[in-house]
Design a protein around this motif. Sequence first.
Motif, PDB file in Angstrom:
ATOM      1  N   PHE A  91       0.751  -1.138  -0.090  1.00 21.70           N
ATOM      2  CA  PHE A  91       0.129   0.067  -0.240  1.00 21.70           C
ATOM      3  C   PHE A  91       0.925   1.240  -0.053  1.00 21.70           C
ATOM      4  O   PHE A  91       0.418   2.234  -0.315  1.00 21.70           O
ATOM      5  CB  PHE A  91      -0.889  -0.065   1.273  1.00 21.70           C
ATOM      6  CG  PHE A  91      -1.765   1.218   1.172  1.00 21.70           C
ATOM      7  CD1 PHE A  91      -2.648   1.487   0.268  1.00 21.70           C
ATOM      8  CD2 PHE A  91      -2.150   1.736   2.370  1.00 21.70           C
ATOM      9  CE1 PHE A  91      -3.554   2.664   0.051  1.00 21.70           C
ATOM     10  CE2 PHE A  91      -2.895   3.124   2.279  1.00 21.70           C
ATOM     11  CZ  PHE A  91      -3.651   3.159   1.337  1.00 21.70           C
ATOM     12  N   THR A  92       2.123   1.230   0.286  1.00 20.88           N
ATOM     13  CA  THR A  92       3.077   2.572   0.363  1.00 20.88           C
ATOM     14  C   THR A  92       3.422   2.547  -1.175  1.00 20.88           C
ATOM     15  O   THR A  92       4.217   3.585  -1.298  1.00 20.88           O
ATOM     16  CB  THR A  92       4.378   2.095   1.260  1.00 20.88           C
ATOM     17  OG1 THR A  92       5.034   1.114   0.810  1.00 20.88           O
ATOM     18  CG2 THR A  92       3.848   2.014   2.902  1.00 20.88           C
ATOM     19  N   GLU A  93       3.093   1.609  -2.118  1.00 19.38           N
ATOM     20  CA  GLU A  93       3.477   1.686  -3.577  1.00 19.38           C
ATOM     21  C   GLU A  93       5.097   1.917  -3.581  1.00 19.38           C
ATOM     22  O   GLU A  93       5.376   2.955  -4.199  1.00 19.38           O
ATOM     23  CB  GLU A  93       2.644   2.996  -4.135  1.00 19.38           C
ATOM     24  CG  GLU A  93       1.086   2.982  -3.749  1.00 19.38           C
ATOM     25  CD  GLU A  93       0.447   3.945  -4.800  1.00 19.38           C
ATOM     26  OE1 GLU A  93       1.102   5.017  -5.064  1.00 19.38           O
ATOM     27  OE2 GLU A  93      -0.560   4.141  -4.808  1.00 19.38           O
ATOM     28  N   PRO A  94       5.776   0.718  -3.056  1.00 22.06           N
ATOM     29  CA  PRO A  94       7.050   0.778  -3.257  1.00 22.06           C
ATOM     30  C   PRO A  94       7.672   0.474  -4.768  1.00 22.06           C
ATOM     31  O   PRO A  94       6.824  -0.062  -5.335  1.00 22.06           O
ATOM     32  CB  PRO A  94       7.448  -0.082  -2.460  1.00 22.06           C
ATOM     33  CG  PRO A  94       6.516  -1.185  -2.315  1.00 22.06           C
ATOM     34  CD  PRO A  94       5.155  -0.206  -2.411  1.00 22.06           C
ATOM     35  N   ASP A  95       8.847   0.989  -4.982  1.00 21.55           N
ATOM     36  CA  ASP A  95       9.599   0.422  -6.310  1.00 21.55           C
ATOM     37  C   ASP A  95      10.255  -0.692  -6.084  1.00 21.55           C
ATOM     38  O   ASP A  95      10.481  -1.482  -6.748  1.00 21.55           O
ATOM     39  CB  ASP A  95      10.403   1.554  -6.942  1.00 21.55           C
ATOM     40  CG  ASP A  95       9.522   2.829  -7.251  1.00 21.55           C
ATOM     41  OD1 ASP A  95       8.468   2.545  -7.935  1.00 21.55           O
ATOM     42  OD2 ASP A  95       9.738   3.844  -7.063  1.00 21.55           O
ATOM     43  N   ILE A  96      11.072  -0.661  -4.696  1.00 22.55           N
ATOM     44  CA  ILE A  96      11.897  -1.669  -4.194  1.00 22.55           C
ATOM     45  C   ILE A  96      11.415  -2.388  -3.063  1.00 22.55           C
ATOM     46  O   ILE A  96      11.106  -1.571  -2.127  1.00 22.55           O
ATOM     47  CB  ILE A  96      13.350  -1.100  -4.149  1.00 22.55           C
ATOM     48  CG1 ILE A  96      13.984  -0.623  -5.435  1.00 22.55           C
ATOM     49  CG2 ILE A  96      14.195  -2.519  -3.356  1.00 22.55           C
ATOM     50  CD1 ILE A  96      14.004   0.823  -5.411  1.00 22.55           C
ATOM     51  N   LEU A  97      10.950  -3.715  -3.003  1.00 20.70           N
ATOM     52  CA  LEU A  97      10.531  -4.283  -1.764  1.00 20.70           C
ATOM     53  C   LEU A  97      11.415  -5.295  -1.346  1.00 20.70           C
ATOM     54  O   LEU A  97      11.862  -6.142  -1.975  1.00 20.70           O
ATOM     55  CB  LEU A  97       9.246  -4.837  -2.283  1.00 20.70           C
ATOM     56  CG  LEU A  97       8.306  -5.474  -1.066  1.00 20.70           C
ATOM     57  CD1 LEU A  97       7.800  -4.542  -0.310  1.00 20.70           C
ATOM     58  CD2 LEU A  97       6.963  -6.198  -2.032  1.00 20.70           C
ATOM     59  N   ILE A  98      11.852  -5.353  -0.268  1.00 19.62           N
ATOM     60  CA  ILE A  98      12.884  -5.869   0.409  1.00 19.62           C
ATOM     61  C   ILE A  98      11.990  -6.973   1.467  1.00 19.62           C
ATOM     62  O   ILE A  98      11.505  -6.597   2.392  1.00 19.62           O
ATOM     63  CB  ILE A  98      13.854  -5.247   1.211  1.00 19.62           C
ATOM     64  CG1 ILE A  98      14.630  -4.218   0.282  1.00 19.62           C
ATOM     65  CG2 ILE A  98      14.829  -6.267   1.882  1.00 19.62           C
ATOM     66  CD1 ILE A  98      15.533  -3.227   1.389  1.00 19.62           C
ATOM     67  N   LEU A  99      12.278  -8.301   1.134  1.00 19.25           N
ATOM     68  CA  LEU A  99      11.288  -9.260   1.966  1.00 19.25           C
ATOM     69  C   LEU A  99      12.401 -10.034   2.600  1.00 19.25           C
ATOM     70  O   LEU A  99      13.142 -11.166   2.059  1.00 19.25           O
ATOM     71  CB  LEU A  99      10.390 -10.135   1.115  1.00 19.25           C
ATOM     72  CG  LEU A  99       9.581  -9.371  -0.044  1.00 19.25           C
ATOM     73  CD1 LEU A  99       8.931 -10.493  -0.915  1.00 19.25           C
ATOM     74  CD2 LEU A  99       8.599  -8.646   0.630  1.00 19.25           C
TER      75      LEU A  99
END
Length: 511
Positions: free
Chosen positions: A423-431
Motif C-alpha cells: 500500500f506504500t506503493e514501493p518500487d523496491i520491496l525487501i522481503l
Amino acid sequence: MEDYILQMKDITKTFPGVKALNNVNINVKRGEVHALIGENGAGKSTLMNVLSGIYPYGTYTGDIVYEGKECRFTNIKDSEKQGIVIIHQELALIPYLSIAENIFLGNERAKNSFISWRETKDKAAEMLKRIGLSENPNKQIIDIGVGKQQLVEIAKALAKNVKLLILDEPTAALNEEDSDHLLNLILELKQQGISSILISHKLNEVVKVADRVTVIRDGATIETLENDGDISEDRIIKGMVGRDLTHRFPEHTPKIGEVVFEVRDWNVYDPLIPQRRVIKDMNIKVRKGEIVGLSGLMGAGRTEFAMSIFGKAYGTHISGQLLKDGKEITINNIRQAIEKGIAYTTEDRKTAGLNLIDNIKNNITIANLFGISRNYVIDKGRQTKVAEEFRRKLNIKTPSILQNVGNLSGGNQQKVVLSKWIFTEPDILILDEPTRGIDIGAKYEIYKIINDLADSGKSVIFISSELPEILGVCDRIYVINEGKIVGELDKKDASQESIMKCIMNSNREVI
C-alpha cells in the motif's frame, strides 16, 4: 494392546463464530516422536493449548487420557505437574536473567522459602550437560544465540521431570546446524523414554525424526501415517492440503528490465561494538521486475544489510552509495526510505512487523496514512475500502477486517504485512524471511504474490535461510558470507551445491 501415554478423544473447541477443533483425535505412544502437521489455522496450537491447560477443562468438549487416567487440567501448572511441558515458538525466556535462573523460573530450588543458589547452579549445570550445552549457567540468556536458547527451553522442561514434551516449531528460527543438533537431541530424549509431540512446517525434519504423523485439516483429524521409512513429504502435503502439490513453486517467466536500484561500496558497523564492521564493501544491483535473492548462513549479515538500506534502521558509521534509476539518493531514516519508494518486511512479523492487538484495517494502512487522508484527516471510508481490497486481492482469511491481527494464522499475518507495504506503493520491496513459520499451502500463495509484484514492475530483494526457496523463487542470487558478497549466480547456474561452494571457498580464503 498399544501402550499410549496420551489419548485425546473427540476434542471440540469453539471460539465466537468459529469451530477451531471438531472431534479431533490423537494417540501418542510411550517413547515415540509424534508429529502434528497441518496448515496455519488448522488447529494444531489450539489442540496443544487444550492439552496443556491453557484452555482449561470446561472450555472444550472431549476427553484427555494421560497415562491411563482421565485428566481435567484447569491451568498449565496442572499439566506440568503431570510431566506435560509445552515449548512455544516464541521462547519464554528472560533475556537479562542467567541460564540457571531461566531453567528454574517458576520451579525454584528453595529451602525454607529462600532460593538455594548453589543448588540452582549445580542442577542447571546438570541439565545443560544432559542436553549437550557447554555454557556457564551464570551466563545471561541475551549473550547466547537462538539455537542455544532453544536448548535452554528443553533443559527447563527436563528440570520439570518432563514425560511428554510438546515442541511448537522448535527450529523455525534456527540455522541448519542448530536444527540438526536440536533434532538429534529429541531422538536422544526418545531413547531416555521421553515422548515428544513435534509441530513443524519443515517436512524434511518431520520425516527424519517422527515415528508417526497425525495430519489435521480445518480443525479435524484427517489421518495418522506410520513413518516406516517410505513416507514422503509429498504424501504428507497431500494430507495437509487435500490435494497433490506437484510444484512447490508457481511457474514464473520473469519480465526483467533496466537496473532500478544499486548499492555501491556499502559498509556498516555494529551499533553495540562500533569497531566491528558487519557489512564490508557490498555491491548489488536490482533490475525492474527482477527477484534478487540474498543467500547465506545465519549471521552472514543479510538482515543487517537490508535494515541498513531501509533508512539506516540498523548500524552505525554507514557509508556507501544508494542509486535509484541511475541517480544517487540520500536516505537517513525510515520515513525517507518510504518516500523514496523502498519497503522492508521484517523477519520478525510478530514483534516488529505488526501491531498484534490492533485490527487488520489499521495494520494495513498504518505505513501510508497520507494514502487514506484528506487535509490530514483520516477518511474512514477510504481506509475501509483499501483494507477490503487487500483482503480480497491477497486472500486474507478472516471474517472481518476489524479482527485483531494477533488472532490470525501465521500465513494470514504475513499477508497483512505484505499488504501494509504494498500500500506504500514501493518500487523496491525487501522481503526478509517472508515465509518463516508458514505452512506449505500459505507459502505457495506468498510466492504467487511475490511473482505478481515482480510482474507489475516492482523490484524484489528476497532473503531466505531455506536454499530450496531461494532457488525456487529468485531470478538471480547474491551469496553473502561474513558481511561480504562471495558469489553471484544466475538462476540457471544456481544450485544448493554452488551456493555452499561460494561460502566454503570464501572461508578458505579467510583461513
